[in-house]
Scaffold this active site. Structure first.
Site, PDB file in Angstrom:
ATOM      1  N   GLU A 149     -15.747  -3.850  15.659  1.00  0.00           N
ATOM      2  CA  GLU A 149     -14.391  -3.314  15.469  1.00  0.00           C
ATOM      3  C   GLU A 149     -13.355  -4.442  15.420  1.00  0.00           C
ATOM      4  O   GLU A 149     -12.206  -4.263  15.820  1.00  0.00           O
ATOM      5  CB  GLU A 149     -14.008  -2.287  16.554  1.00  0.00           C
ATOM      6  CG  GLU A 149     -15.026  -1.226  16.851  1.00  0.00           C
ATOM      7  CD  GLU A 149     -15.524  -0.494  15.611  1.00  0.00           C
ATOM      8  OE1 GLU A 149     -14.924  -0.644  14.531  1.00  0.00           O
ATOM      9  OE2 GLU A 149     -16.526   0.209  15.719  1.00  0.00           O
ATOM     10  N   THR A 157     -13.649  -8.940  15.507  1.00  0.00           N
ATOM     11  CA  THR A 157     -13.933  -9.977  16.496  1.00  0.00           C
ATOM     12  C   THR A 157     -12.641 -10.390  17.201  1.00  0.00           C
ATOM     13  O   THR A 157     -11.531 -10.180  16.700  1.00  0.00           O
ATOM     14  CB  THR A 157     -14.541 -11.223  15.832  1.00  0.00           C
ATOM     15  OG1 THR A 157     -13.558 -11.810  14.967  1.00  0.00           O
ATOM     16  CG2 THR A 157     -15.803 -10.882  15.056  1.00  0.00           C
TER      17      THR A 157
END
Length: 399
Positions: A378, A380
Site C-alpha cells: 500500500e 512503501t
C-alpha cells in the site's frame, strides 16, 4: 494535532454507536477465543480453514464498509479501522482475507462506480465474494507511466480487451473479482488519465493466476500474479463508465488501504508487546523475572509509547475522514508511522525474548517476519515520504 472542525456534523455517521460497541466486544472475544487458538493450524497449512472463513462471512466482515441498503454494515472509517485493529491482534491472514473487500474495492466503488455497478457488486462482496486489487506489475508499481497492461476497444462489440500481468496481488489465488488498472491510452497523459479501471470477474476466459508466492511471513495470506490474455469484458466493466479516471479512483481507495495497514500494524504491535510482557514476567534470570530489569523495562515502555502514538493518529485520521476532509497526506503519514513503529516494536520483542526470540517455536520470531511487509505494501515508506513532501511543498507554494 488539531481535531477536524466539522466533527460535530459527521460526513458518515456509520453504525449506531451502541450497536457497534457490542459488535466490537463480540469481535474481540472471537479473536481471542477462536482465531488465536487456530493460528497454529493456519501457519501449518498456509491457509485459513474454510469454516473460519464462513464464520467471518456470517459475521459480516466482508461487507463492513458496504452501505446498508446493499446488504453491508455501513461502517464509517473510524469504526472500520477499529475492526481492523481488533482483527489484527491475531495472525495477519485473518485481516487479509477480507481487507481488500472493505478497503480498496468498496472504496473504489463508492468513489467511481455507476449506480448499476454498485447494485451489481456491493451485494456480492457483502455476502462474502472475495475481491483483489490489480495495480502493481512486474515493471511498475507506483510509476503509472510504466504500466504495461492495456485495454483496447473490442472490435466485435462495445466492450474491451485486456492484456498484461499484475504482480503481488493479495487474494488473487482465490478471488472472485479483480479491479484491474489498465492503460487506455498509449501515451502517458497528465493526471494519469491514460489509466482506467475495470471490474473483471476472475472466471472470465483469459484470466489466470500464478502459484501463490512463497513469502517471508504472513502465512495463510496469499499473493500471486494475475495474467490477462485477450480478456474480453463488456463495456459496463469500465469503472464509472468513463476512461481516464481509473488511477484517480485507485489512489482515492488507497487512502482506505493505508489506514487499514496502519490499523493492522498498530494492532499487531499491541499483540507483540503483550507477548513480551508475558514472557518478561515468566522468564527468570539471576533469580528474578527479567521484567524487573530496567533495560527490559525501557524496551517495554518505548513500545507502549509508540503504540499509543499510533493509536492516537488512527483516531485522528479516521475522524477527519468521517468529517469529509481530504486525508491523503494524513493517511500516508499514519501508515508510515504505524508500520515503522510496528517494525521497531517487534524488533524489541525479539530482544526481550533473547535467544528464544530467534527460535521458530516462540511467537517473537513470527511477529518479526510478519510485520516486515507493513512497511512495503500500500505504498512503501519511501514512496509515501515523497508523496507527503510533494503535497507539503505544493501547499507551501500556494499559501
Amino acid at each position: 494535532m488539531n481535531a477536524p472542525s466539522t466533527l460535530s456534523a459527521p460526513h458518515n455517521p456509520g453504525m449506531d454507536e451502541d450497536t457497534f460497541e457490542q459488535f466490537a466486544e463480540q469481535l474481540t472475544r472471537y479473536v481471542r477465543e477462536r482465531l488465536i487458538p487456530a493460528e497454529a493450524e493456519v501457519i501449518a497449512n498456509d491457509r485459513i480453514p474454510d469454516e473460519i472463513v464462513n464464520e467471518m462471512r456470517d459475521m459480516g466482515l466482508f461487507g463492513l464498509s458496504v452501505p446498508e441498503e446493499y446488504g453491508g454494515a455501513g461502517l464509517n472509517m473510524t469504526q472500520y479501522a477499529r475492526v481492523v485493529n481488533i482483527m489484527a491482534y491475531a495472525a495477519p491472514a485473518y485481516r487479509s482475507i477480507f481487507s481488500i473487500n472493505v478497503g480498496m474495492f468498496a472504496s473504489a466503488l463508492k468513489n467511481g462506480a455507476t449506480e448499476a455497478q454498485k447494485a451489481e457488486w456491493y451485494p456480492q462482496i457483502a455476502e462474502g465474494k472475495i475481491a483483489c486489487f490489480g495495480l502493481t506489475e512486474p515493471g511498475s508499481g507506483s510509476d503509472s507511466a510504466a504500466m504495461a497492461t492495456t485495454a483496447v476497444p473490442d472490435p466485435d462489440g462495445n466492450g474491451w480487451i485486456l492484456n498484461g500481468t499484475k504482480r503481488y496481488i493479495t487474494n488473487a489465488p482465490h478471488a472472485d473479482v479483480a479491479l484491474i488498472m489498465a492503460r487506455t491510452s498509449k501515451e502517458a497523459l497528465p493526471k494519469n488519465a491514460h489509466v482506467s479501471a475495470f471490474l473483471v470477474p476472475m472466471d472470465t476466459p483469459g484470466v489466470s493466476t500464478g502459484s501463490p508466492d512463497k513469502k517471508m511471513g504472513q502465512s495463510g495470506s496469499h499473493i500471486s500474479d494475475i495474467m490477462l490474455d485477450d480478456v474480453r469484458v463488456p463495456g459496463d466493466a469500465l469503472l464509472g463508465g468513463e476512461t481516464g479516471k481509473g488511477f484517480r479512483f485507485a489512489m482515492q481507495s488507497l487512502d482506505n488501504g493505508r489506514i487499514s495497514v496502519g490499523a493492522a500494524a498498530t494492532g499487531y504491535a499491541r499483540r507483540a508487546l503483550d507477548s513480551a510482557m508475558r514472557y518478561a514476567n515468566e522468564r527468570k534470570a539471576f533469580g528474578e523475572p527479567i521484567a524487573n530489569f530496567q533495560l527490559i523495562q525501557q524496551m517495554l515502555a518505548d513500545s507502549e509509547i509508540e503504540i499509543y502514538a499510533a493509536e492516537a493518529m488512527m483516531k485522528d485520521v479516521t475522524a477527519r475522514a468521517d468529517a469529509g476532509e481530504n486525508i491523503l497526506v494524513k493517511a500516508a503519514a499514519f501508515k508510515v508511522f504505524a508500520s515503522e513503529m510496528c517494525g521497531r516494536v517487534v524488533d524489541r520483542v525479539v530482544q526481550v525474548y533473547g535467544g528464544a526470540g530467534y527460535l521458530a517455536e516462540y511467537d517473537a520470531e513470527r511477529f518479526f517476519r510478519d510485520a516486515r511487509i507493513y512497511r512495503i505494501y500500500e505504498g512503501t515508506t519511501q514512496i509515501l515520504q515523497l508523496q507527503i513532501a510533494k503535497h507539503l511543498l505544493r501547499e507551501w507554494k500556494d499559501s
